[in-house]
Scaffold this motif. Structure first.
Motif, PDB file in Angstrom:
ATOM      1  N   MET A  57       0.825  -1.203   0.000  1.00  8.62           N
ATOM      2  CA  MET A  57       0.000   0.000   0.000  1.00  8.62           C
ATOM      3  C   MET A  57       0.861   1.255   0.000  1.00  8.62           C
ATOM      4  N   PHE A  58       0.233   2.392  -0.321  1.00  7.31           N
ATOM      5  CA  PHE A  58       0.953   3.659  -0.428  1.00  7.31           C
ATOM      6  C   PHE A  58       1.075   4.311   0.944  1.00  7.31           C
ATOM      7  N   PRO A  59       2.298   4.648   1.387  1.00 12.02           N
ATOM      8  CA  PRO A  59       2.465   5.320   2.685  1.00 12.02           C
ATOM      9  C   PRO A  59       2.025   6.777   2.591  1.00 12.02           C
ATOM     10  N   LEU A  60       1.101   7.166   3.442  1.00 13.61           N
ATOM     11  CA  LEU A  60       0.523   8.503   3.388  1.00 13.61           C
ATOM     12  C   LEU A  60       1.128   9.452   4.413  1.00 13.61           C
ATOM     13  N   ALA A  61       1.327   8.970   5.637  1.00 11.18           N
ATOM     14  CA  ALA A  61       1.854   9.849   6.678  1.00 11.18           C
ATOM     15  C   ALA A  61       2.524   9.029   7.762  1.00 11.18           C
ATOM     16  N   ASP A  62       3.520   9.635   8.406  1.00  9.09           N
ATOM     17  CA  ASP A  62       4.194   9.053   9.564  1.00  9.09           C
ATOM     18  C   ASP A  62       3.919   9.896  10.792  1.00  9.09           C
ATOM     19  N   LEU A  63       3.763   9.245  11.923  1.00  8.00           N
ATOM     20  CA  LEU A  63       3.649   9.942  13.204  1.00  8.00           C
ATOM     21  C   LEU A  63       4.750   9.386  14.094  1.00  8.00           C
ATOM     22  N   CYS A  64       5.660  10.266  14.473  1.00  2.00           N
ATOM     23  CA  CYS A  64       6.885   9.826  15.131  1.00  2.00           C
ATOM     24  C   CYS A  64       7.006  10.321  16.572  1.00  2.00           C
ATOM     25  N   HIS A  65       5.968  10.922  17.131  1.00  2.00           N
ATOM     26  CA  HIS A  65       6.115  11.465  18.478  1.00  2.00           C
ATOM     27  C   HIS A  65       4.871  11.177  19.304  1.00  2.00           C
ATOM     28  N   SER A  66       5.056  11.143  20.609  1.00  2.00           N
ATOM     29  CA  SER A  66       3.926  10.961  21.515  1.00  2.00           C
ATOM     30  C   SER A  66       3.131  12.251  21.605  1.00  2.00           C
ATOM     31  N   PHE A  67       1.816  12.136  21.690  1.00  2.00           N
ATOM     32  CA  PHE A  67       0.991  13.329  21.881  1.00  2.00           C
ATOM     33  C   PHE A  67      -0.368  12.935  22.438  1.00  2.00           C
ATOM     34  N   HIS A  68      -1.008  13.877  23.079  1.00  2.00           N
ATOM     35  CA  HIS A  68      -2.388  13.760  23.529  1.00  2.00           C
ATOM     36  C   HIS A  68      -3.145  14.885  22.841  1.00  2.00           C
ATOM     37  N   GLY A  69      -4.056  14.559  21.988  1.00  2.00           N
ATOM     38  CA  GLY A  69      -4.777  15.593  21.268  1.00  2.00           C
ATOM     39  C   GLY A  69      -5.554  14.978  20.133  1.00  2.00           C
ATOM     40  N   SER A  70      -5.346  15.504  18.929  1.00  2.00           N
ATOM     41  CA  SER A  70      -6.125  15.008  17.807  1.00  2.00           C
ATOM     42  C   SER A  70      -5.351  15.200  16.514  1.00  2.00           C
TER      43      SER A  70
END
Length: 322
Positions: free
Chosen positions: A257-270
């Motif tokens: 599949m096509f990679p769309l986005a990476d999330l590399c950090h911890s967070f509390h939110g949206s």
């Protein structure tokens, strides 16, 4: 127009919703286009709550989401048959052979696959499953009485069989067991909420939703701090051991599949993203050095939904495919 993959996957999931183990228990109710239109009748609910073993015959192409005992008897040569098994995200599937009468020497076979295969694509992918592909197949004609019980590694499994002689067949019992740390999951529904936890394990876990969706990550705990990137050839989380990636595509295998986005950090939110692909996957890559956790919710994308929301919203993808 929907792609062939989307049509096939949606047919499977609609078949699941429509059967849920037995068509004679179905009731039809008035509903809007976005609401389920079939549900289990009270007769089946009472039967299952009373602790009775649920029994019915299998079709050549079938879907099971319920425990019970299932019988297949060929009324004519059946050469291309498959049963899809699916449970809730936190469930593993066990298939017990109660009785088997097939002609292995005559070309019959009965195989269980740990996962799903559709048009040559596998879920989980070879990158995310703990076993090599060859070991994910269990062939009754090769194992015989050695393996009378087979358990899946995730909430989906599949059985292939070919029977030439009318009157031959088999009986299997399907059970479900609790998986304390669900990893690879195919969602039965186009909407839901899920928390994935990988506790100090070096593994990759994928959550697949076979619908165009809006997905919102509300809580992410990783073992490091870095950043959030849209996928570009020179950017991303490739050098980070623990991260989340969002994937979109037209097939079943997350590795294709096509990679769309990476999330590399911890967070509390949206962090929200609209993904109009036939299949959407949230994939967690874990180094095994930390306890990683992500909570997200999702719902089927309304094709008329074009307004921007106030939350942190990432770019939209794949809309030409729907």
């Amino acid at each position: 127009m929907p792609s062939a993959f989307q049509f096939q996957c949606h047919f499977i999931l609609i078949f699941l919703a429509a059967s849920k183990g037995e068509t004679r228990y179905l009731e039809v109710r008035d509903a809007g286009e976005d609401e389920p239109f079939l549900l289990l009748s009270e007769d089946l609910k009472r039967e299952l709550s009373a602790g009775q073993i649920y029994r019915r015959s299998l079709r050549c192409i079938d879907m099971l989401s319920i425990e019970g005992q299932f019988t297949f008897t060929a009324d004519q040569p059946q050469l291309h048959c498959a049963t899809f098994f699916i449970g809730e995200p936190e469930e593993l599937i066990t298939i017990d052979y109660d009785f088997v009468n097939i002609d292995c020497q005559g070309g019959d076979f009965l195989k269980v696959f740990d996962g799903w295969i559709l048009k040559g694509e596998k879920f989980p992918s070879s990158l995310d499953h703990p076993l090599p592909t060859s070991q994910r197949y269990v062939d009754f004609c090769e194992s015989g009485n050695i393996r009378r019980s087979i358990s899946s590694s995730q909430n989906v499994a599949m059985m292939f069989f070919r029977i030439h002689q009318p009157g031959n067949g088999f009986i299997v019992t399907v059970k479900k067991n609790t998986n304390l740390f669900p990893c690879n999951v195919i969602s039965q529904t186009p909407s839901g909420r899920f928390t994935m936890v990988i506790p100090h394990q070096h593994r990759n876990c994928s959550f697949s939703i076979i619908y165009p969706v809006v997905i919102k990550i509300s809580d992410l705990i990783l073992g490091h701090l870095n950043g959030l990137f849209l996928k570009k050839p020179s950017a991303g989380c490739a050098g980070v051991g623990d991260f989340i990636e969002l994937l979109g595509g037209t097939g079943l295998d997350p590795s294709k599949m096509f990679p769309l986005a990476d999330l590399c950090h911890s967070f509390h939110g949206s962090a929200q993203m609209k993904i109009g692909c036939d299949n959407t996957v949230l994939r967690m890559v874990s180094s095994g050095k930390h306890i990683n956790r992500v909570t997200f919710e999702y719902h089927q994308l309304d094709l008329q939904e074009t307004e921007n929301r106030k939350e942190n919203s990432i770019e939209e993808f794949c809309f030409p495919s729907i």
